[in-house]
Design a protein around this motif. Structure first.
Motif, PDB file in Angstrom:
ATOM      1  N   THR A 282     -35.384 -86.591  -0.237  1.00 44.08           N
ATOM      2  CA  THR A 282     -34.551 -85.790  -1.133  1.00 44.08           C
ATOM      3  C   THR A 282     -34.262 -84.412  -0.551  1.00 44.08           C
ATOM      4  OG1 THR A 282     -35.451 -86.953  -3.041  1.00 44.08           O
ATOM      5  CG2 THR A 282     -34.349 -84.868  -3.471  1.00 44.08           C
ATOM      6  N   GLU A 283     -35.248 -83.792   0.074  1.00 42.01           N
ATOM      7  CA  GLU A 283     -35.058 -82.479   0.674  1.00 42.01           C
ATOM      8  C   GLU A 283     -33.987 -82.522   1.756  1.00 42.01           C
ATOM      9  OE1 GLU A 283     -35.610 -78.505   0.965  1.00 42.01           O
ATOM     10  OE2 GLU A 283     -37.058 -79.669  -0.214  1.00 42.01           O
ATOM     11  N   GLN A 284     -34.015 -83.548   2.582  1.00 41.46           N
ATOM     12  CA  GLN A 284     -33.038 -83.666   3.667  1.00 41.46           C
ATOM     13  C   GLN A 284     -31.637 -83.948   3.129  1.00 41.46           C
ATOM     14  OE1 GLN A 284     -35.346 -86.760   5.623  1.00 41.46           O
ATOM     15  NE2 GLN A 284     -35.686 -85.426   7.408  1.00 41.46           N
ATOM     16  N   VAL A 285     -31.550 -84.800   2.116  1.00 42.72           N
ATOM     17  CA  VAL A 285     -30.249 -85.070   1.498  1.00 42.72           C
ATOM     18  C   VAL A 285     -29.685 -83.791   0.902  1.00 42.72           C
ATOM     19  CG1 VAL A 285     -29.055 -86.305  -0.360  1.00 42.72           C
ATOM     20  CG2 VAL A 285     -30.744 -87.492   1.047  1.00 42.72           C
ATOM     21  N   ALA A 286     -30.543 -83.029   0.215  1.00 39.55           N
ATOM     22  CA  ALA A 286     -30.096 -81.772  -0.386  1.00 39.55           C
ATOM     23  C   ALA A 286     -29.538 -80.829   0.677  1.00 39.55           C
ATOM     24  CB  ALA A 286     -31.262 -81.116  -1.124  1.00 39.55           C
ATOM     25  N   GLN A 287     -30.235 -80.724   1.806  1.00 38.15           N
ATOM     26  CA  GLN A 287     -29.788 -79.835   2.879  1.00 38.15           C
ATOM     27  C   GLN A 287     -28.447 -80.283   3.444  1.00 38.15           C
ATOM     28  OE1 GLN A 287     -33.003 -79.836   5.696  1.00 38.15           O
ATOM     29  NE2 GLN A 287     -34.276 -78.425   4.507  1.00 38.15           N
ATOM     30  N   ARG A 288     -28.295 -81.574   3.679  1.00 37.33           N
ATOM     31  CA  ARG A 288     -27.057 -82.088   4.267  1.00 37.33           C
ATOM     32  C   ARG A 288     -25.874 -81.969   3.309  1.00 37.33           C
ATOM     33  NH1 ARG A 288     -27.946 -86.971   8.526  1.00 37.33           N
ATOM     34  NH2 ARG A 288     -29.871 -86.183   9.489  1.00 37.33           N
ATOM     35  N   CYS A 289     -26.157 -81.824   2.029  1.00 36.48           N
ATOM     36  CA  CYS A 289     -25.086 -81.717   1.038  1.00 36.48           C
ATOM     37  C   CYS A 289     -24.885 -80.285   0.553  1.00 36.48           C
ATOM     38  CB  CYS A 289     -25.369 -82.644  -0.149  1.00 36.48           C
ATOM     39  SG  CYS A 289     -25.354 -84.393   0.302  1.00 36.48           S
ATOM     40  N   GLY A 290     -25.559 -79.331   1.190  1.00 37.69           N
ATOM     41  CA  GLY A 290     -25.287 -77.935   0.918  1.00 37.69           C
ATOM     42  C   GLY A 290     -26.002 -77.327  -0.274  1.00 37.69           C
ATOM     43  N   PHE A 291     -27.122 -77.910  -0.687  1.00 34.41           N
ATOM     44  CA  PHE A 291     -27.875 -77.357  -1.813  1.00 34.41           C
ATOM     45  C   PHE A 291     -29.009 -76.469  -1.298  1.00 34.41           C
ATOM     46  CE2 PHE A 291     -25.678 -80.898  -3.688  1.00 34.41           C
ATOM     47  CZ  PHE A 291     -25.351 -80.435  -4.957  1.00 34.41           C
ATOM     48  N   ALA A 292     -29.295 -75.410  -2.052  1.00 34.08           N
ATOM     49  CA  ALA A 292     -30.295 -74.438  -1.624  1.00 34.08           C
ATOM     50  C   ALA A 292     -31.698 -75.005  -1.659  1.00 34.08           C
ATOM     51  CB  ALA A 292     -30.212 -73.185  -2.496  1.00 34.08           C
ATOM     52  N   SER A 293     -31.932 -75.959  -2.540  1.00 32.48           N
ATOM     53  CA  SER A 293     -33.275 -76.535  -2.661  1.00 32.48           C
ATOM     54  C   SER A 293     -33.172 -77.962  -3.179  1.00 32.48           C
ATOM     55  CB  SER A 293     -34.128 -75.711  -3.625  1.00 32.48           C
ATOM     56  OG  SER A 293     -33.635 -75.826  -4.956  1.00 32.48           O
ATOM     57  N   ALA A 294     -34.259 -78.706  -3.007  1.00 32.90           N
ATOM     58  CA  ALA A 294     -34.300 -80.075  -3.522  1.00 32.90           C
ATOM     59  C   ALA A 294     -34.209 -80.079  -5.042  1.00 32.90           C
ATOM     60  CB  ALA A 294     -35.583 -80.769  -3.060  1.00 32.90           C
ATOM     61  N   GLU A 295     -34.801 -79.072  -5.669  1.00 32.02           N
ATOM     62  CA  GLU A 295     -34.793 -79.027  -7.130  1.00 32.02           C
ATOM     63  C   GLU A 295     -33.389 -78.786  -7.669  1.00 32.02           C
ATOM     64  OE1 GLU A 295     -35.838 -79.494 -10.907  1.00 32.02           O
ATOM     65  OE2 GLU A 295     -37.029 -79.979  -9.120  1.00 32.02           O
ATOM     66  N   SER A 296     -32.655 -77.839  -7.066  1.00 28.74           N
ATOM     67  CA  SER A 296     -31.283 -77.604  -7.527  1.00 28.74           C
ATOM     68  C   SER A 296     -30.423 -78.841  -7.296  1.00 28.74           C
ATOM     69  CB  SER A 296     -30.683 -76.390  -6.818  1.00 28.74           C
ATOM     70  OG  SER A 296     -30.560 -76.623  -5.419  1.00 28.74           O
ATOM     71  N   PHE A 297     -30.685 -79.570  -6.215  1.00 31.32           N
ATOM     72  CA  PHE A 297     -29.971 -80.814  -5.959  1.00 31.32           C
ATOM     73  C   PHE A 297     -30.291 -81.857  -7.028  1.00 31.32           C
ATOM     74  CE2 PHE A 297     -30.440 -85.081  -3.942  1.00 31.32           C
ATOM     75  CZ  PHE A 297     -29.091 -85.416  -3.941  1.00 31.32           C
ATOM     76  N   ARG A 298     -31.577 -82.004  -7.379  1.00 34.15           N
ATOM     77  CA  ARG A 298     -31.950 -82.985  -8.409  1.00 34.15           C
ATOM     78  C   ARG A 298     -31.254 -82.697  -9.736  1.00 34.15           C
ATOM     79  NH1 ARG A 298     -37.234 -81.923  -6.265  1.00 34.15           N
ATOM     80  NH2 ARG A 298     -37.955 -83.633  -4.909  1.00 34.15           N
ATOM     81  N   VAL A 299     -31.233 -81.434 -10.111  1.00 32.28           N
ATOM     82  CA  VAL A 299     -30.596 -81.049 -11.375  1.00 32.28           C
ATOM     83  C   VAL A 299     -29.107 -81.373 -11.345  1.00 32.28           C
ATOM     84  CG1 VAL A 299     -29.982 -79.095 -12.855  1.00 32.28           C
ATOM     85  CG2 VAL A 299     -32.301 -79.281 -11.924  1.00 32.28           C
ATOM     86  N   ALA A 300     -28.431 -80.997 -10.252  1.00 29.19           N
ATOM     87  CA  ALA A 300     -26.990 -81.233 -10.140  1.00 29.19           C
ATOM     88  C   ALA A 300     -26.676 -82.725 -10.078  1.00 29.19           C
ATOM     89  CB  ALA A 300     -26.446 -80.527  -8.903  1.00 29.19           C
ATOM     90  N   PHE A 301     -27.500 -83.484  -9.359  1.00 25.57           N
ATOM     91  CA  PHE A 301     -27.264 -84.916  -9.203  1.00 25.57           C
ATOM     92  C   PHE A 301     -27.432 -85.629 -10.540  1.00 25.57           C
ATOM     93  CE2 PHE A 301     -28.129 -89.287  -8.024  1.00 25.57           C
ATOM     94  CZ  PHE A 301     -27.235 -89.505  -6.977  1.00 25.57           C
ATOM     95  N   ARG A 302     -28.492 -85.293 -11.264  1.00 24.59           N
ATOM     96  CA  ARG A 302     -28.721 -85.922 -12.558  1.00 24.59           C
ATOM     97  C   ARG A 302     -27.573 -85.608 -13.526  1.00 24.59           C
ATOM     98  NH1 ARG A 302     -32.992 -87.937 -15.578  1.00 24.59           N
ATOM     99  NH2 ARG A 302     -34.521 -87.451 -13.959  1.00 24.59           N
ATOM    100  N   LYS A 303     -27.085 -84.379 -13.475  1.00 25.46           N
ATOM    101  CA  LYS A 303     -25.992 -83.996 -14.360  1.00 25.46           C
ATOM    102  C   LYS A 303     -24.713 -84.755 -14.017  1.00 25.46           C
ATOM    103  CE  LYS A 303     -23.383 -79.963 -15.979  1.00 25.46           C
ATOM    104  NZ  LYS A 303     -23.220 -78.484 -15.874  1.00 25.46           N
ATOM    105  N   ALA A 304     -24.454 -84.937 -12.734  1.00 27.36           N
ATOM    106  CA  ALA A 304     -23.209 -85.583 -12.302  1.00 27.36           C
ATOM    107  C   ALA A 304     -23.261 -87.094 -12.389  1.00 27.36           C
ATOM    108  CB  ALA A 304     -22.886 -85.167 -10.869  1.00 27.36           C
ATOM    109  N   VAL A 305     -24.403 -87.686 -12.076  1.00 25.30           N
ATOM    110  CA  VAL A 305     -24.504 -89.138 -11.947  1.00 25.30           C
ATOM    111  C   VAL A 305     -25.224 -89.778 -13.126  1.00 25.30           C
ATOM    112  CG1 VAL A 305     -25.322 -91.002 -10.439  1.00 25.30           C
ATOM    113  CG2 VAL A 305     -24.451 -88.887  -9.442  1.00 25.30           C
ATOM    114  N   GLY A 306     -26.112 -89.027 -13.759  1.00 23.05           N
ATOM    115  CA  GLY A 306     -26.848 -89.573 -14.892  1.00 23.05           C
ATOM    116  C   GLY A 306     -28.193 -90.153 -14.532  1.00 23.05           C
TER     117      GLY A 306
END
Length: 321
Positions: A282-306
C-alpha cells in the motif's frame, strides 16, 4: 475465482432504441473467450406483444417474457420509445417486484423515465440525457436530477446520461462485478477509454470559441506520466503555454472537471490497476500515485471506490482471475 454474475435481462419493446439496445447486447451478451470464468447470462425480454420494431426499421425477436425478470440479477432498460407515454403497468409492477427482491436496475438515456414512473428513483440521485434533465426534474420532483454526470450509481439502481454514456454505465457495472482489469479489457475490445474523464456537461452545445483552443492532450499525457509527483495548476498551465486563468477555463471546458478532480480521477485509476496487477504494498502504491502517505491514500481510495485498498486487492487482484 469470480462469482457468477447471473442473468442480465435486456428489455425490448416496440419502438426500441437501437443504439442503447446494442450497447447492452455488446457488453452483456457477447461471448468472452478472453476470460476463463463465467460471463453474464442474458435474456431479451419482450415488453409488448406482437412485432417489436426497432429504430431503423428492423425487427427484434425476444426469447422471454416478464417471467424472466423474476430470476434476473440485473435488468437493463435501453431507452424508452416515448417520454410522454406511461410504460405498461405490468412492466412497472415487474420492475418494482424485481427491485424489492434485490435485482439491479440499469437505465440508458430515456430509460430513466421508466424507472421514474415505477417510483424507483424517488429520493435518489439520477441522470439522463442533458436534453431531458429539466423535464425529468419537473415531472418527477422527488428525484435528485444531476445533469452534469455520465452516470449515477445509487447502489441498486444505475442511471446513465444520453446514449453513449450507457457504455460508461455498463462498464462501471462490469467493474463492480469483476474489477477494473476486466472492465478495462472489455473497454479495449470496444476500442473505448475505460474511464472517460468529466461528465456530460462537456457535450452540451456552447458557442464556438472565437480563438482556437490549444490542444490539451499533450498536457494530460504529460500529467499521467507524472502522477507520482506533486503536480500544480501553474505547472500544467505553463506546460500548456497558457495563463492559469485561461488554462482553468479551457481545462474545465475540455474535460468537465477541475485539474484537481481530474488528477484524483487518474490517480484512482492508476491505483486500481496497481492493486490488481502488481505486488506493490500500500505504501508503494500510494507513492506511485502521488499521495503523501499510505493513510491519506487509504482514505481517498475508500471514498472513491468504496473499499479499502487491501479488500479491493483481495477481491480483484491477479490471483483471483
Amino acid at each position: 475465482m469470480h462469482d457468477a454474475p447471473g442473468l442480465v435481462a435486456i428489455l425490448a419493446y416496440d419502438g426500441l432504441c437501437t443504439f442503447e439496445f446494442g450497447i447492452a447486447i455488446e457488453i452483456f451478451a457477447l461471448p468472452r473467450p478472453e476470460f476463463d470464468f463465467a460471463w453474464y447470462r442474458h435474456s431479451i425480454v419482450a415488453v409488448d406483444r406482437g412485432p417489436l420494431r426497432a429504430t431503423g426499421g428492423f425487427m427484434v425477436s425476444a426469447d422471454a417474457g416478464y417471467e424472466a425478470l423474476t430470476e434476473a440479477r440485473t435488468i437493463v432498460i435501453p431507452g424508452w420509445r416515448s417520454r410522454d407515454e406511461l410504460p405498461p403497468h405490468a412492466l412497472l409492477d415487474a420492475l418494482r417486484q424485481a427491485h424489492e427482491r434485490g435485482a439491479r436496475l440499469l437505465s440508458i438515456c430515456s430509460g430513466v423515465f421508466v424507472l421514474a414512473a415505477a417510483g424507483l428513483l424517488d429520493g435518489k440521485r439520477a441522470t439522463t440525457h442533458w436534453r431531458y434533465c429539466d423535464e425529468l426534474a419537473r415531472r418527477f420532483p422527488a428525484i435528485l436530477v444531476d445533469p452534469a454526470v455520465l452516470y449515477v450509481d445509487s447502489g441498486q439502481v444505475i442511471t446513465s446520461a444520453g446514449s453513449a454514456a450507457g457504455i460508461d454505465a455498463c462498464l462501471h457495472l462490469v467493474e463492480r462485478d469483476f474489477g477494473a482489469h476486466v472492465s478495462n479489457t472489455v473497454a479495449r475490445r470496444l476500442v473505448m477509454a475505460p474511464l472517460r474523464a468529466g461528465g456530460q456537461a462537456q457535450f452540451i452545445a456552447a458557442p464556438v470559441a472565437q480563438v482556437p483552443r490549444h490542444d490539451l492532450a499533450a498536457v494530460l499525457e504529460w500529467a499521467r506520466e507524472r502522477l507520482g509527483e506533486t503536480l500544480t495548476v501553474p505547472q500544467m498551465a505553463a506546460k500548456a503555454l497558457m495563463s492559469e486563468r485561461t488554462f482553468l477555463r479551457r481545462f474545465k471546458d475540455a474535460t468537465g472537471m477541475t485539474p484537481k478532480a481530474w488528477l484524483q480521477h487518474e490517480r484512482m485509476a492508476r491505483a486500481r490497476s496497481l492493486l490488481e496487477t502488481s505486488a506493490l504494498d500500500t505504501e508503494q502504491v500510494a507513492q506511485r500515485c502521488g499521495f503523501a502517505s499510505a493513510e491519506s491514500f487509504r482514505v481517498a481510495f475508500r471514498k472513491a471506490v468504496g473499499l479499502a485498498p487491501s479488500f479491493y486487492r483481495e477481491r480483484f487482484g491477479a490471483r483471483q482471475r
